[in-house]
Scaffold this motif. Structure first.
Motif, PDB file in Angstrom:
ATOM      1  N   ASP A  19      21.177  79.329  20.575  1.00  0.00           N
ATOM      2  CA  ASP A  19      21.415  80.716  20.152  1.00  0.00           C
ATOM      3  C   ASP A  19      21.171  80.887  18.655  1.00  0.00           C
ATOM      4  O   ASP A  19      20.555  81.857  18.224  1.00  0.00           O
ATOM      5  CB  ASP A  19      22.859  81.141  20.468  1.00  0.00           C
ATOM      6  N   ARG A  20      21.692  79.953  17.868  1.00  0.00           N
ATOM      7  CA  ARG A  20      21.593  80.081  16.417  1.00  0.00           C
ATOM      8  C   ARG A  20      20.177  79.805  15.930  1.00  0.00           C
ATOM      9  O   ARG A  20      19.633  80.544  15.127  1.00  0.00           O
ATOM     10  CB  ARG A  20      22.593  79.122  15.734  1.00  0.00           C
ATOM     11  N   GLY A  21      19.588  78.715  16.417  1.00  0.00           N
ATOM     12  CA  GLY A  21      18.290  78.293  15.887  1.00  0.00           C
ATOM     13  C   GLY A  21      17.099  78.811  16.666  1.00  0.00           C
ATOM     14  O   GLY A  21      15.968  78.635  16.246  1.00  0.00           O
ATOM     15  N   LYS A  22      17.329  79.466  17.816  1.00  0.00           N
ATOM     16  CA  LYS A  22      16.254  79.941  18.695  1.00  0.00           C
ATOM     17  C   LYS A  22      15.264  78.808  18.990  1.00  0.00           C
ATOM     18  O   LYS A  22      14.060  79.032  19.097  1.00  0.00           O
ATOM     19  CB  LYS A  22      15.495  81.130  18.082  1.00  0.00           C
TER      20      LYS A  22
ATOM     21  N   THR B   1      28.152  76.367  13.977  1.00  0.00           N
ATOM     22  CA  THR B   1      28.140  77.072  15.263  1.00  0.00           C
ATOM     23  C   THR B   1      28.449  76.112  16.411  1.00  0.00           C
ATOM     24  O   THR B   1      29.192  76.461  17.336  1.00  0.00           O
ATOM     25  CB  THR B   1      26.769  77.747  15.476  1.00  0.00           C
TER      26      THR B   1
ATOM     27  N   ILE C 147      30.495  75.665   7.742  1.00  0.00           N
ATOM     28  CA  ILE C 147      29.804  76.906   7.364  1.00  0.00           C
ATOM     29  C   ILE C 147      30.016  77.199   5.877  1.00  0.00           C
ATOM     30  O   ILE C 147      29.117  77.636   5.180  1.00  0.00           O
ATOM     31  CB  ILE C 147      30.286  78.071   8.255  1.00  0.00           C
TER      32      ILE C 147
ATOM     33  N   ALA D 176      20.526  74.441   6.347  1.00  0.00           N
ATOM     34  CA  ALA D 176      20.540  74.946   7.722  1.00  0.00           C
ATOM     35  C   ALA D 176      21.590  74.231   8.566  1.00  0.00           C
ATOM     36  O   ALA D 176      22.097  74.781   9.544  1.00  0.00           O
ATOM     37  CB  ALA D 176      19.169  74.770   8.357  1.00  0.00           C
TER      38      ALA D 176
ATOM     39  N   PRO E 274      25.179  76.448   9.076  1.00  0.00           N
ATOM     40  CA  PRO E 274      25.298  77.372  10.200  1.00  0.00           C
ATOM     41  C   PRO E 274      25.070  76.709  11.559  1.00  0.00           C
ATOM     42  O   PRO E 274      25.703  77.098  12.547  1.00  0.00           O
ATOM     43  CB  PRO E 274      24.241  78.439   9.930  1.00  0.00           C
TER      44      PRO E 274
END
Lengths: 133, 213
Positions: free
Chosen positions: B119-122, B86, B73, B79, B82
């Motif tokens: 969750d992070r990248g949808k 995660t 992080i 990208a 993160p």
């Protein structure tokens, strides 16, 4: 107090420029922090730097984060999740375009609007026509 | 058969070397449909991981994985920071309190990493992202584990599915990330994040093979 503004861009120079532009519209009561760029002068965003930027402008009225592209959102989300829970609920990542959103959000914050109203005004800025057709 | 901390450390070291060797290739894949920095960014992150490992190796597995996530992080920039960050933080939570991981524990750890990507990248499967590698790989692992296969066999199944998942991104039109701005023009290129994710599964298999061999 007023809502604090954080400007996040992949480019440190773009973030600084947007801060300068928005700062022209604000009195001293609106705190604006700019953050952007990756290590070694590359393009990128960094959750740790964004978290620090949030904390620099944080106040009781909360903070709106304006972002440029994709991974800026991911980094901003990680930054928000790293905040203490009582701060997290007063920090919002904006859906507004970076330049127009930052300017309008700063104006709105300077008149003492709430976080949700600052965000709503910033988002509306995205559909303001620039030229009549 | 269990996954020990030593194997986890070997996995991380192997992946860091693999990313370094494939830095130009990963960046080239990203140059075709993205912002041309995946290999460079991930290599920077895992070089930082390698540098920090000597200080972290006395921690339990979850402590090591958590330190990896935080380092990524802080250092990656794109990208992948993160997202991979995660993944490792979620895998750390899933491994919390365990000295070594059973087949079921490894399945739960990998599934937690996958959930982190979602969750992070949808993202959804088929969006042309790293999830297209992770989702089938974890499914294959858990299926093998449920039918009684040992760690090595389950990871062989996972690595095979990861490779197919990686290749499945070639014809896809990107719906997430910078590549989605290209629309139809993103088809015909293999996704860089799906590719580095395949390396991660392949290297987990080779780390376990090394101890089994």
């Amino acid at each position: 107090m007023a809502v604090g503004i954080v400007v996040v861009s992949h480019s440190a120079r773009l973030a600084d420029g947007v801060k300068e532009l928005a700062g022209q519209m604000a009195g001293a009561e609106v705190k604006i922090a700019a953050t952007g760029g990756g290590p070694d002068d590359t393009l990128g965003t960094n959750a740790v730097q964004i978290e620090a930027a949030i904390n620099r402008v944080y106040g009781d009225d909360g903070v709106l984060i304006l972002v440029d592209l994709g991974s800026a959102v991911l980094s901003a989300e990680v930054a928000v999740e790293s905040l203490p829970p009582e701060r997290q609920e007063h920090v919002l990542i904006s859906n507004a375009p970076l330049v127009e959103g930052a300017v309008v959000a700063t104006v709105e914050a300077s008149i003492g609007a709430s976080l949700l109203n600052v965000e709503a005004a910033a988002v509306r800025a995205g559909s303001m026509p620039k030229v009549e057709r | 058969m269990v996954l020990t901390k030593d194997v986890v450390l070997t996995w991380l070291e192997t992946f860091a070397r693999d990313v370094e060797e494939n830095r130009a290739y990963l960046t080239e894949l990203d140059g075709a449909i993205g912002d041309n920095d995946h290999g460079t960014n991930l290599d920077r992150g895992f070089r930082a991981v390698l540098n920090s490992l000597p200080d972290e190796r006395d921690k339990p597995i979850d402590g090591v994985l958590k330190a990896v996530g935080m380092t990524l992080i802080k250092t990656v920039g794109g990208a992948a920071g993160p997202l991979y960050g995660t993944v490792f933080l979620r895998m750390a939570s899933a491994a919390a309190g365990k000295e070594a991981l059973s087949e079921a524990d490894v399945g739960a750890m990998l599934a937690a990493g996958t959930k982190g990507i979602v969750d992070r990248g949808k993202a959804e499967v088929g969006d042309k992202t790293m999830l297209d590698t992770w989702a089938p790989a974890v499914d294959a692992f858990q299926e093998a584990e449920a039918s009684g296969e040992d760690l090595l066999a389950a990871l062989q199944a996972a690595a095979g599915a990861a490779e197919e998942g990686m290749k499945s991104t070639i014809p896809l039109v990107a719906r997430k990330g910078r590549a989605s701005y290209l629309g139809e023009r993103s088809a015909g290129h293999q996704d860089p994040g799906a590719t580095s994710s395949y390396l991660l599964f392949k290297d987990l298999l080779s780390a376990v093979e090394g101890t089994a061999g």
